[in-house]
Design an enzyme around this catalytic site. Sequence first.
Site, short mmCIF file in Angstrom:
data_model
loop_
_atom_site.label_atom_id
_atom_site.label_comp_id
_atom_site.label_asym_id
_atom_site.label_seq_id
_atom_site.Cartn_x
_atom_site.Cartn_y
_atom_site.Cartn_z
N ASP A 195 0.88 -1.15 0.00
CA ASP A 195 0.00 0.00 0.00
C ASP A 195 0.93 1.20 0.00
OD1 ASP A 195 -2.86 0.64 -0.02
OD2 ASP A 195 -2.31 1.90 1.67
N ASP A 199 4.04 10.25 -10.61
CA ASP A 199 5.46 10.41 -10.99
C ASP A 199 5.74 11.68 -11.80
OD1 ASP A 199 6.38 8.23 -9.63
OD2 ASP A 199 6.43 6.89 -11.35
P1 IMP Z 1 -2.63 1.67 -3.63
O1 IMP Z 1 -1.33 1.30 -2.98
O2 IMP Z 1 -3.13 0.62 -4.56
O3 IMP Z 1 -3.63 2.17 -2.64
O4 IMP Z 1 -2.36 2.89 -4.61
C1 IMP Z 1 -1.31 3.72 -4.43
C2 IMP Z 1 -1.50 5.00 -5.24
O5 IMP Z 1 -0.46 5.89 -4.83
C3 IMP Z 1 -1.29 4.78 -6.73
O6 IMP Z 1 -2.50 4.56 -7.41
C4 IMP Z 1 -0.64 6.10 -7.15
O7 IMP Z 1 -1.62 7.09 -7.33
C5 IMP Z 1 0.18 6.46 -5.93
N1 IMP Z 1 1.52 5.87 -6.04
C6 IMP Z 1 2.03 4.80 -5.36
N2 IMP Z 1 3.26 4.52 -5.77
C7 IMP Z 1 3.54 5.39 -6.74
C8 IMP Z 1 4.67 5.56 -7.58
O8 IMP Z 1 5.67 4.82 -7.53
N3 IMP Z 1 4.59 6.59 -8.43
C9 IMP Z 1 3.53 7.42 -8.53
N4 IMP Z 1 2.42 7.28 -7.81
C10 IMP Z 1 2.44 6.25 -6.91
#
Ligand code: IMP
Length: 209
Positions: free
Chosen positions: A71, A155
């Site tokens: 997450d 990003d």
């Molecule tokens: P989850 O972990 O599925 O709740 O989603 C994490 C959200 O955080 C993603 O959909 C992105 O919007 C953002 N996110 C997480 N990691 C990254 C990354 O490496 N780059 C850019 N956005 C990120």
Amino acid sequence: MLQELLIVTDNPGKKREYRALLASLPVPIRFPSDLGYRIDVQEEGTTYVENAALKARAGVQVSGLLSMADDSGLEVDALGGAPGVHSAYYVPGSDADRIAALLARLDGIPWEARTARFRCVIAIATPEGKLYTAEGTCEGVIATAPAGTGGFGYDPVFYLPEWGCTMAQLPPEVKNRISHRARAVEAALPILQDLLEHGTTRRSTEARG
Ligand code: IMP
């Protein structure tokens, strides 16, 4: 020795990164779609650890395999840490819509006050019911306009002062060395290696989650 590791995500950006980040593991990694599973988890936790644990445990429940999930999110200091755990659902629509909303909320905020970090919490759930966690962060600044086409999510607006570009402008192999996810994987790898080789680990990150 366990034969495979399930990574509980359908996010194409995360899948691409995990294929590279976990290439050194002694077993193949699988995603739910590879095995014909659909794992829909309501991310109803209030912390990254809770949500990562929900996803990893759902993976074990569905597959019986050692399962890992992350997450992750973006924490912007000028917004009190938002969007944080809600990063994926900050506003409905696409990544571009969420970036536009974020930039609108930071309109007029000076460069030095646009500090932010990506955070990633990995949870590893075992078929025996144990849970381990590992965390990584990456510091940056929210740019005033998107730049770059690499990576995913936020990003294009995550500017890295020491690299002089956004995360989306970095070659993937560099993102995979310095990112929050890379750092969380670095902390998770010894645990994964122990679990895959011996079915157990003495490392001290067992969590209640
Ligand atoms: P989850 O972990 O599925 O709740 O989603 C994490 C959200 O955080 C993603 O959909 C992105 O919007 C953002 N996110 C997480 N990691 C990254 C990354 O490496 N780059 C850019 N956005 C990120």
